[in-house]
Structures are given as C-alpha cells and as structure tokens.
Design a protein around this motif. Sequence first.
Motif, PDB file in Angstrom:
ATOM      1  N   UNK A   1       0.828  -1.212   0.000  1.00 35.38           N
ATOM      2  CA  UNK A   1       0.000   0.000   0.000  1.00 35.38           C
ATOM      3  C   UNK A   1       0.857   1.255   0.000  1.00 35.38           C
ATOM      4  N   UNK A   2       1.878   1.249   0.852  1.00 36.52           N
ATOM      5  CA  UNK A   2       2.760   2.417   0.950  1.00 36.52           C
ATOM      6  C   UNK A   2       3.530   2.608  -0.362  1.00 36.52           C
ATOM      7  N   UNK A   3       4.014   1.489  -0.914  1.00 42.83           N
ATOM      8  CA  UNK A   3       4.829   1.595  -2.125  1.00 42.83           C
ATOM      9  C   UNK A   3       3.989   2.098  -3.306  1.00 42.83           C
ATOM     10  N   UNK A   4       2.804   1.501  -3.461  1.00 46.94           N
ATOM     11  CA  UNK A   4       1.934   1.931  -4.570  1.00 46.94           C
ATOM     12  C   UNK A   4       1.541   3.400  -4.376  1.00 46.94           C
ATOM     13  N   UNK A   5       1.217   3.753  -3.133  1.00 46.79           N
ATOM     14  CA  UNK A   5       0.849   5.144  -2.843  1.00 46.79           C
ATOM     15  C   UNK A   5       2.013   6.082  -3.149  1.00 46.79           C
ATOM     16  N   UNK A   6       3.212   5.658  -2.726  1.00 53.90           N
ATOM     17  CA  UNK A   6       4.394   6.504  -2.958  1.00 53.90           C
ATOM     18  C   UNK A   6       4.651   6.683  -4.444  1.00 53.90           C
ATOM     19  N   UNK A   7       4.472   5.583  -5.178  1.00 59.72           N
ATOM     20  CA  UNK A   7       4.695   5.631  -6.629  1.00 59.72           C
ATOM     21  C   UNK A   7       3.691   6.585  -7.287  1.00 59.72           C
ATOM     22  N   UNK A   8       2.431   6.433  -6.870  1.00 61.20           N
ATOM     23  CA  UNK A   8       1.393   7.303  -7.446  1.00 61.20           C
ATOM     24  C   UNK A   8       1.618   8.751  -7.042  1.00 61.20           C
ATOM     25  N   UNK A   9       1.964   8.926  -5.757  1.00 55.07           N
ATOM     26  CA  UNK A   9       2.191  10.280  -5.257  1.00 55.07           C
ATOM     27  C   UNK A   9       3.393  10.904  -5.964  1.00 55.07           C
TER      28      UNK A   9
ATOM     29  N   UNK B   1      15.194   4.248  -0.743  1.00 54.60           N
ATOM     30  CA  UNK B   1      16.052   3.730  -1.829  1.00 54.60           C
ATOM     31  C   UNK B   1      15.538   4.212  -3.196  1.00 54.60           C
ATOM     32  N   UNK B   2      14.254   3.932  -3.476  1.00 57.72           N
ATOM     33  CA  UNK B   2      13.728   4.286  -4.808  1.00 57.72           C
ATOM     34  C   UNK B   2      13.565   5.798  -4.962  1.00 57.72           C
ATOM     35  N   UNK B   3      13.382   6.494  -3.817  1.00 53.61           N
ATOM     36  CA  UNK B   3      13.270   7.956  -3.878  1.00 53.61           C
ATOM     37  C   UNK B   3      14.583   8.579  -4.322  1.00 53.61           C
ATOM     38  N   UNK B   4      15.686   7.871  -4.034  1.00 55.19           N
ATOM     39  CA  UNK B   4      16.997   8.384  -4.423  1.00 55.19           C
ATOM     40  C   UNK B   4      17.346   7.941  -5.856  1.00 55.19           C
TER      41      UNK B   4
ATOM     42  N   UNK C   1       6.335  12.346 -16.357  1.00 57.99           N
ATOM     43  CA  UNK C   1       7.703  11.912 -16.668  1.00 57.99           C
ATOM     44  C   UNK C   1       7.835  10.397 -16.502  1.00 57.99           C
ATOM     45  N   UNK C   2       8.736   9.789 -17.271  1.00 59.60           N
ATOM     46  CA  UNK C   2       8.935   8.336 -17.163  1.00 59.60           C
ATOM     47  C   UNK C   2       9.698   7.981 -15.896  1.00 59.60           C
ATOM     48  N   UNK C   3      10.585   8.842 -15.503  1.00 57.27           N
ATOM     49  CA  UNK C   3      11.369   8.578 -14.300  1.00 57.27           C
ATOM     50  C   UNK C   3      10.586   9.100 -13.095  1.00 57.27           C
ATOM     51  N   UNK C   4      10.234   8.188 -12.212  1.00 57.55           N
ATOM     52  CA  UNK C   4       9.424   8.572 -11.049  1.00 57.55           C
ATOM     53  C   UNK C   4      10.227   8.355  -9.775  1.00 57.55           C
ATOM     54  N   UNK C   5      10.127   9.303  -8.878  1.00 55.48           N
ATOM     55  CA  UNK C   5      10.797   9.190  -7.586  1.00 55.48           C
ATOM     56  C   UNK C   5       9.722   9.028  -6.514  1.00 55.48           C
ATOM     57  N   UNK C   6       9.456   7.772  -6.094  1.00 59.58           N
ATOM     58  CA  UNK C   6       8.392   7.551  -5.109  1.00 59.58           C
ATOM     59  C   UNK C   6       8.610   8.375  -3.845  1.00 59.58           C
TER      60      UNK C   6
END
Lengths: 234, 407
Positions: B33-41, B339-342, B361-366
């Motif tokens: 849930x957090x990861x999907x939310x972070x990705x969407x956000x 990690x993915x935010x960086x 953008x194609x590159x997303x920073x969760x």
Amino acid sequence: MTIIKTEKLTKVYDDNSLPVRALNNVNLEFEQGEFTAIVGPSGSGKTTFLNMIGGLDKPTEGKITISNTEITRLSDSKLIDFRLHNIGFVFQSYNLLPVLTAKENVSFIMLLQNADPKHMEARAMELLKQVGLEDKVDVRPSRLSGGQQQRVAVARALASRPKFILADEPTANLDTESAFNLLDIMLRLNKEENITLIFSTHDQRVIDRASRVITLVDGAVSKDWPCSIHSDKI
Amino acid sequence: MKTLLKIAWRNIWRNPKRSLVMIFAIIIGLWAGIFVSSLMFGLLQARFETSIEQQFSHIQIHHPEFIKDRHLKYGIDKWESLSRVLASDPTVKAFSGRTMAHGMLASASLTRGVNIIGIEPEAEALTTRLDGNIVEGSYFEEGGRNPILVGRALAEKTKLQERSRLVLTFQNLDGELVAASFRVAGIFQTANSMLDEMNVYVLQSDLNGYVGQELVINEIAMLAHDLDRLNEIRDTYLASYPELTIRTWAELSPELSFIQELGQTMLLVILIIILFALAFGLVNTMLMSVYERIHELGMLMAVGMNRRRVFGMIMFETAFLTFLGAFGGMILGVISNMITGRTGLDLAVVGGDSLNDFGYPSMVYPTLGTHFYFILTGLVIIMVFITAIFPAVKALRLKPAEAVRKE
C-alpha cells in the motif's frame, strides 16, 4: 454459621424440544467450615448445583443466598464481582493460564481484585508454599504434572480469600498419589483455616474424607448425612 | 493493565506460526500500500512539478483579451514598469516576459501549426529551466541569425535536426502574414511531449523584429518563493494592476489541482481497501484464537474476570498483531521509499515513453508525505478497534458454566 442457603432451587434446561429438569426443589444449607461431597450418578445435577451456588448459572426458580446476599437477584456484572471476592473455583481439568507461571496464575486472581502488587507477590508465595510448590513458582503449567497443576489451582482458588471453594470433580484426572496429596492439602486447609469446601465427585477417596455427603438423584436430594471419619486421615 | 498486556503478548505467541503469518500478511499488505501510494504520489508530484516548471509557473499575467483570443496584439502595456516591480519584489523568485504568436512551421518535409514563443533566454531559463531540457545543440549560446529551439517530438515529426532550416509564418500586429527563416539551434525535451510538439522558442528580439513593434509582451510567467502565498501575491498585483488578468496555477489549470486532490483521495481509498482485506484475515485469526480458548476464557470469567478485562485482553492481542505488522510494513515502506526515492524508478522500461504523452515523466521518484504515515497509523488504530470487536463479542457471549466444560 450458615453461609449458603438454597430454597426451592430448580433448574430446567429448555434448549431442546424436551425440557430437562436438572434440579428440582433443592433446599440445602451449608455451614462455615464444612467439607461437603456432593455425589450422585452422571446427570443427577451435581455440576448444575455447583454452577448455581457458584453464580455461574441462574436457576429457573428458587433462590440462593450466600452470606446474606441473594445472588439470584444480582446482575451479571455484579455476579462476576461477587464470584471474584467470595467464591474459589477448582476445576476438573485445572484450567490454569498456560502463558503464566505458577506464581502468576495465583497472583492473577488478586490482580483482578486490584490488590497491592507487593502483597500479591507475598501471598502467592505463601499459598504455593502451603500446597508444597514453593520450588515451582516460576514454572509454567505445561511443565507441571497434573497433580501439581491442580495444587496451583487450589492455591489460586484460595488467593482471593473466598468464603468457600467449589471443586468440580477435582481428583478425576489425578493418579492415586496426586489425588491423596491434593486431598490432604485441602483437608488441612479446611481444618486449620476453617475453609468451607464443596466438592462434586464420584471419587470414593473424596467421599471418605468429607464431613458431609449429599446424594443427588434426578436433580433432587436423595440423601444428606454427616460423616466424620475424615479427621483421623489428615 | 500490565499483567493483561503481558497475558495478551504471550497469548499471541502461543501459536507462533499463525501469528507470524498474520504479521507478515500485514507487513506485506501495508508495504505494498505504501509503495503503490508513494509511486502514485511521486508520479502526481512529478506531473505537478513539471507542469508548474515547464508550463504554467506559479502565476501568469495577461491582457484580459489575450485569454479569449490569443492574438499577438493583446500585449501588456505596462510591461516596463511591471517588470521593474517584479524584479524588486522579494516574494518573486523569477519571472519571464514572453511574446506569443500562433503560426505555421514549415520544414523541408512537413508543415505544422505551432506556438511561437519569443523569450529572453536568461529570464526564461531562471523561470522554466528550459536550458536544462536541451538534448541536442545549445540554448541560444551560439551566435547566428534567427536561432530557434524546437521540441524533440516536433523535430522527429518534421524531420528537423540541429542546424536545420525552417520557415515560420505568422501574422504581425497589422494582421499581415510574415514569413521568416530560422535555424535550429537546439532541440529540447520536457516530460510533456504534447508541449514539445506545440511550442517553439525564439529570441524575443528576433520575433519582435517581425511583429512590427519594438517590444510586445503577451505573457508574464512568474515563480514565487513561497507556494502557499500565491493567492496573496496575486491579490497584491491585482490591486496594483486591475486592468490585467493575473491567475495562479490552480486557476490556470484547475484539472492539475483536481488531479492532486483526486490522487490523494485515491491513495487513501487504496490503503483503506488493503486494510479492509487485512482486517478479514485478522478477524479470522482472532476468532480462531478465541474458539481455541473457549475453555480458558470460560475459566477466566468464572473466577471473576469482568467483561471489560476480557474485551481488553482480546483488544490487546489484536493490537499487538496489527501494530507489529503495521510497524514492520511502515519501516519496510520507508526503507523502500528511501532507496527508490533516491535512485528513481524508470517506468519507461515497461511502458516506453507513453507516460510523456500524458504529461507524466517516465522517471518517477516515489515519495510519501509524513502526514500520510500519521493517517495510516490512524487507520490502523481504527482497524484494531473494528477487528477486535467481533472476536471480543464472541468471547463475551460465552457462558462460563458451559465454556469451562468444553473440551
């Protein structure tokens, strides 16, 4: 001094299509310090009677008075509180909390009574010493024998300083040595501390030690006679 | 309370496998849930930032008629005085005055309609960081006559390359068609391929040379230091320049604001659905636990444990299971976000550049705001209360006399 009095105590189980009269007009009185064995064949109403005077179930008719309190009139929540402060229970299958040590099991009842923690610890130790388990205080039930678990259950029943102890076939799951050991302890408590004991049992060893034996047949008192042979067996 | 907590804690470890399965289910569920939310956000945030950065800026100023009819002739008359005020205003971070014209771009192979934007390179770079989007050639750095920047999407369609020549045709202030030859100085690529296809940038001085007036400014794009003070800044300028139309990004693009709000609501809904599914598992686990202990619960009630304490014990057990899982899930979520935010996640790997077609953008920073973790904690607490009720009520309905005799 009478501590328990039942008048016209009747219990009818009406859950099925055919109502079952488990207790029928039972009138009994129990005196302070008595050691009573309630006997009778299976289905005679022994456990139902114990449940009634223990406040675990309510009668269909009649009343039960314990130390001037008519418990049949108490609400469920007051009845729970009444049981906590006035009645000790010893069950056939020990019913200790498996996640607590022997000492914690004994202290637990005092905790429910909101007793002082320092006092709880000392009293639990004293009670476990009385039942001969001072070396098992920090042991969990799974590592105790059946007889030892039942002795912890007795200590737990005594922890709340009850007016009387109800024991439902307490020796049924014990071997002979453990049963005698338990009975000796309970008889000593009965004799020395004047604790009232009411047992439902089939066990002749218990009946032999009781000061009074009540026979129930089909939910009614068939015989009620005193018996004093136990005193020389302590 | 302490003993009740101790009993509840030990109770959950009576069947460690079952408890661990539940805890791991909560960990994985919340992490997902957090990861999907972070990705969407992160995606929404990137869309917002690129839209602000490359398209709207924080505030735009126009002649009111220019909004209805985007004609070159509707310029901002007080540009000179206004630019001085903007330059000295400490709330303004950067601004760029633009000359805007509609026209046709003709290359050797194709002709297309485009927005011709005349800019002052330094001011535009500070406002939209257009210089950072150059992927070929340079940002008006080389000399030469009539340099032009075109988007990669347009360059590909019109087969333009660096140094290619093209002709722009547009109406001047007198309404007459003007055609001028430009040379591609650079090709830019933003996260919004639609804009890349529509906009071309030329030097303001070059464009105004063909317009028929020394300087026409049709649009001022402004960046403020504080995003929360945009309405205040807009109102201040509106008071001083009531004849102009001054709008914040939210007014310029209400859908952007709506997408932001909708996105946050969607994330909340996703989390609630995940928690709802987990709640079923938790209720099942707790019910099994209660049914296995009927005998014991009957004993507890028989010896005098009141309903409040029985309820409390079940509640604590549910809370321990849930909080262990939730804590684990949140920690895992924070770590994966760190990690993915960086490093970022390149969604082009699975979807090519299709996201760019929609302005993402194609590159997303969760990323996930701290407040979201507080909301999540609140939802978990509510879940504990709701899931504990059913098994606790089952326990409270037991009749001690019957329960103690159950094998």
